[in-house]
Design a protein around this motif. Sequence first.
Motif, PDB file in Angstrom:
ATOM      1  N   LEU A 155      39.308  43.092  27.134  1.00 32.33           N
ATOM      2  CA  LEU A 155      40.504  42.733  26.353  1.00 32.33           C
ATOM      3  C   LEU A 155      41.631  43.739  26.597  1.00 32.33           C
ATOM      4  O   LEU A 155      42.791  43.356  26.785  1.00 32.33           O
ATOM      5  N   ILE A 156      41.288  45.018  26.607  1.00 31.34           N
ATOM      6  CA  ILE A 156      42.297  46.052  26.864  1.00 31.34           C
ATOM      7  C   ILE A 156      42.847  45.902  28.283  1.00 31.34           C
ATOM      8  O   ILE A 156      44.060  45.943  28.505  1.00 31.34           O
ATOM      9  N   TYR A 157      41.963  45.701  29.249  1.00 35.72           N
ATOM     10  CA  TYR A 157      42.378  45.547  30.646  1.00 35.72           C
ATOM     11  C   TYR A 157      43.330  44.361  30.795  1.00 35.72           C
ATOM     12  O   TYR A 157      44.379  44.460  31.426  1.00 35.72           O
ATOM     13  N   LYS A 158      42.956  43.243  30.177  1.00 41.15           N
ATOM     14  CA  LYS A 158      43.785  42.041  30.264  1.00 41.15           C
ATOM     15  C   LYS A 158      45.157  42.283  29.631  1.00 41.15           C
ATOM     16  O   LYS A 158      46.178  41.917  30.205  1.00 41.15           O
ATOM     17  N   ARG A 159      45.177  42.933  28.475  1.00 38.39           N
ATOM     18  CA  ARG A 159      46.439  43.185  27.774  1.00 38.39           C
ATOM     19  C   ARG A 159      47.344  44.114  28.599  1.00 38.39           C
ATOM     20  O   ARG A 159      48.538  43.866  28.740  1.00 38.39           O
ATOM     21  N   VAL A 160      46.766  45.165  29.165  1.00 40.95           N
ATOM     22  CA  VAL A 160      47.569  46.119  29.954  1.00 40.95           C
ATOM     23  C   VAL A 160      48.085  45.457  31.226  1.00 40.95           C
ATOM     24  O   VAL A 160      49.234  45.650  31.615  1.00 40.95           O
ATOM     25  N   MET A 161      47.257  44.660  31.894  1.00 38.85           N
ATOM     26  CA  MET A 161      47.677  44.053  33.152  1.00 38.85           C
ATOM     27  C   MET A 161      48.707  42.951  32.947  1.00 38.85           C
ATOM     28  O   MET A 161      49.489  42.669  33.843  1.00 38.85           O
ATOM     29  N   GLU A 162      48.707  42.322  31.777  1.00 42.92           N
ATOM     30  CA  GLU A 162      49.700  41.281  31.511  1.00 42.92           C
ATOM     31  C   GLU A 162      51.032  41.867  31.067  1.00 42.92           C
ATOM     32  O   GLU A 162      52.042  41.183  31.084  1.00 42.92           O
ATOM     33  N   ALA A 163      51.043  43.129  30.645  1.00 38.89           N
ATOM     34  CA  ALA A 163      52.282  43.758  30.158  1.00 38.89           C
ATOM     35  C   ALA A 163      53.212  44.119  31.307  1.00 38.89           C
ATOM     36  O   ALA A 163      52.894  44.190  32.421  1.00 38.89           O
TER      37      ALA A 163
END
Length: 163
Positions: A155-163
Amino acid sequence: MQLFKKTIDPIVALSIIALLDVFLFLVVGAWTVGGGETMITGLVAKLFMGDQIYRIPFWQYAFEPTPYYWKIYISLGMFFGAIVAAVGSREFYWRVPRHLSEWIMITIGGLLMGIGIRLAFVCNVSTFFGLTPEMNLGGYLSVSGIIVGAWVGSLIYKRVMEA
């Protein structure tokens, strides 16, 4: 190679793993903390640091680096088997993170895994192939922690990569 392209029936695969686990337990006993990887790390550190490594008490008293430690060869065998299977199924490729943020997350994730392994006094692989089939509560707690950690990390990885 067709052997690596076909999906094995899960019951057959788990039965093979269970038999291999019994064999491993009978031959070498319980599988514990990532000893093979720890020893490989010690040998690499000794290569670069020489005898200076013995200034660190862990490498002098708890885990003196030696190439004769048998768990190294289990770790190397798993690594070799994974490469053979990936190349055989034509799914092997090099993936290099493109952003600094990915490198940072990978580093932090790896450190957290290492700290978690040392705190729980288990190994990720031995948890699945050793403790859990032995109905060990620690194995189930470790598996639960690994699943939750992977879920939160993704979830953290997805959130950071989408930012």
